[in-house]
Structure formats: C-alpha cells, structure tokens
Enzyme design. Structure first.
Site, PDB file in Angstrom:
ATOM      1  N   SER A  94      23.921 -21.108 -39.863  1.00 49.79           N
ATOM      2  CA  SER A  94      23.415 -20.069 -38.526  1.00 49.79           C
ATOM      3  C   SER A  94      22.215 -20.384 -37.947  1.00 49.79           C
ATOM      4  CB  SER A  94      22.689 -19.450 -40.178  1.00 49.79           C
ATOM      5  OG  SER A  94      21.540 -17.425 -39.584  1.00 49.79           O
TER       6      SER A  94
ATOM      7  N   TYR B  77      16.954 -16.978 -46.974  1.00 51.30           N
ATOM      8  CA  TYR B  77      18.343 -16.999 -46.075  1.00 51.30           C
ATOM      9  C   TYR B  77      18.523 -18.151 -45.451  1.00 51.30           C
ATOM     10  CZ  TYR B  77      21.637 -15.907 -43.264  1.00 51.30           C
ATOM     11  OH  TYR B  77      23.417 -16.490 -42.317  1.00 51.30           O
TER      12      TYR B  77
END
Length: 267
Positions: free
Chosen positions: A154, A167
C-alpha cells in the site's frame, strides 16, 4: 486479449471481491488460469463486512467467462497448513504454478489510544503473516523452474500513514519481507515484488477511519491526498501492475516497489 500471461497458473488470495477479483479477471483476460482463495467470512475486529462464498464463486464465473480455469478454495490465509493444502490441491488440478499474488488484507481505523491489541493481532496476522503464508505455500511449486511472487502492500507501506497504525506497520513489514525474499530467491529465478496502491474503491472501508479524517483529525487529511487530480484509483489500474509483474515482460524485475499511487507518496 493479447495473451500476455497465456498458459500461466496464478494463485490469488483475497480473490472474492475488490482488487483480488480484479486481479483474477485481468489475468484471465490475458490467458492465465487461477487458484482463487478467500476467507469468505467476516471478522469481529474489522468494522466492515468481508466477502461471502457467493462472491468467490462470482469471481470464478468471471474467470471462466474468459475461457480460463478457476479453482476456488475457502481458506483463511492465517492458517498456514490449510493454505498449503489448498494451494497444493489447486496446483495439482491446474498442473503447476507460475506466480502468486498475496492480496488478502484488512484494515482498522483508530487513534493510538483506541486501537486494541485484538485489532493489532488481526491486522498483522492477515496482512503480514498471511502474505508470508501465501509465499511459503507457493514457493515449493516455483523454486524448480522460477516464477513471480507479487505481494500487495500500500502507499501505507512507504509512508507513515496515521490513524491505522497496525495496517501501516503490516504493510511496511510486507516490503521488508519481500526485499529479503527477493535477495534469497534470485538465485533460483524467483522474482519478488510489491505493489503499492493509493486508495481503491473496494469493500475495504473502515468507518472509524473515515469518521476521524472528517472529524477530530481532519488535520491529517492532506497526508492521504493524491498528487494527480483523483480521489481514488480503480482496481483495474492496480491489476495492470500485477499483470506486468506476472508476465515475462518483467522477467528481470525483482525487489521493485511498484507504486500505483497517483502520486500520493510524493506528498
């Protein structure tokens, strides 16, 4: 269809919807057969619903609509033994494996003092340990003839994205793991690369994160902004990067952090 991955057999996790489905369909359009894995169940620590079994079957239908084969397995990527069995069975059915896309992932939203240890464990176990389990399940089928491991990270794997610290930590971990594997596996012609999307419109939508960014921590909103004039990219744009990394066009590409981020990491 130009057949850029014609005849290749590819494992995709988190395949029931969103980016996973998009990767599977894009690869099928270019000639690949797929092993499609998803948990097909929601998790108590995640504040949005995950995919269901019928979603996974729909992905398989879309792959087969392209004239390609699809093997589906309902498996939690945190369960390494079950995942290895599923991959072994899928490889036996398709006759081999050429690439793996570790796409399964979850996200939570919260400040440092509201994020729970249970959320930490779930996010890290799915995003990082799950990616490792996927690589470990695929590698026995790749080391004899080479292949490609694609691990979906990401923009949060490249910058300090706040309000979802588990995350961000897990996606940074995916990068470190992939760099190490790229070095270790280069001698057997297995390439290892990461893909780094900006925001993508999928079912991964934590309400708590959006509430914070539009409320008490609106000051952090600019960190999430893209340089290009878009709010989010589309799953297919990310899938085109995955397609390149599966294909022989990238045969000398390894250790790459492939950003499909609309310039978000420039900010």
């Amino acid at each position: 269809m130009s057949g850029r991955v014609a005849g290749k057999r590819v494992l995709v996790t988190g395949a029931a919807r969103g980016m996973g489905r998009s990767h599977a369909v894009r690869l099928a359009e270019e000639g690949a057969d797929l092993i499609l894995v998803d948990i097909c169940a929601s998790l108590p620590e995640i504040d949005y619903p995950l995919a269901a079994a019928e979603d996974l079957e729909e992905t398989a239908r879309l792959v087969e609509q392209q004239g390609r084969r699809a093997v589906t397995r309902v498996v939690d990527v945190r369960d390494d033994a079950a995942l290895r069995t599923a991959v072994d069975d899928g490889v036996a059915e398709l006759g081999g494996l050429d690439a793996s896309v570790a796409n399964a992932g979850v996200i939570t939203g919260g400040t440092w003092d509201t994020t729970t240890s249970e959320q930490w464990r779930t996010v890290v176990d799915v995003n990082l340990i799950g990616a490792w389990n996927t690589c470990a399940a695929a590698l026995p089928h790749l080391v004899s003839h080479g292949g490609s491991l694609i691990n979906v990270s990401s923009v949060a794997g490249l910058k300090g994205s706040p309000l979802h610290t588990p995350y961000t930590a897990s996606k940074h971990g995916v990068v470190g793991m992939s760099r190490a594997l790229a070095n270790e596996l280069a001698a057997v012609n297995v390439r290892v690369n990461t893909v780094h999307p900006t925001g993508v419109e999928t079912g991964m939508r934590p309400d708590a994160l959006h509430a914070l960014l539009h409320g008490e921590r609106a000051d952090l909103g600019p960190i999430f902004a893209n340089a290009l004039p878009i709010i989010m990219t589309e799953a297919r744009d990310v899938s085109n990067a995955v397609l390149f990394l599966v294909s022989d066009e990238s045969r000398h590409v390894t250790g790459l952090e492939f950003k499909v981020d609309a310039g978000a990491t420039l900010r």
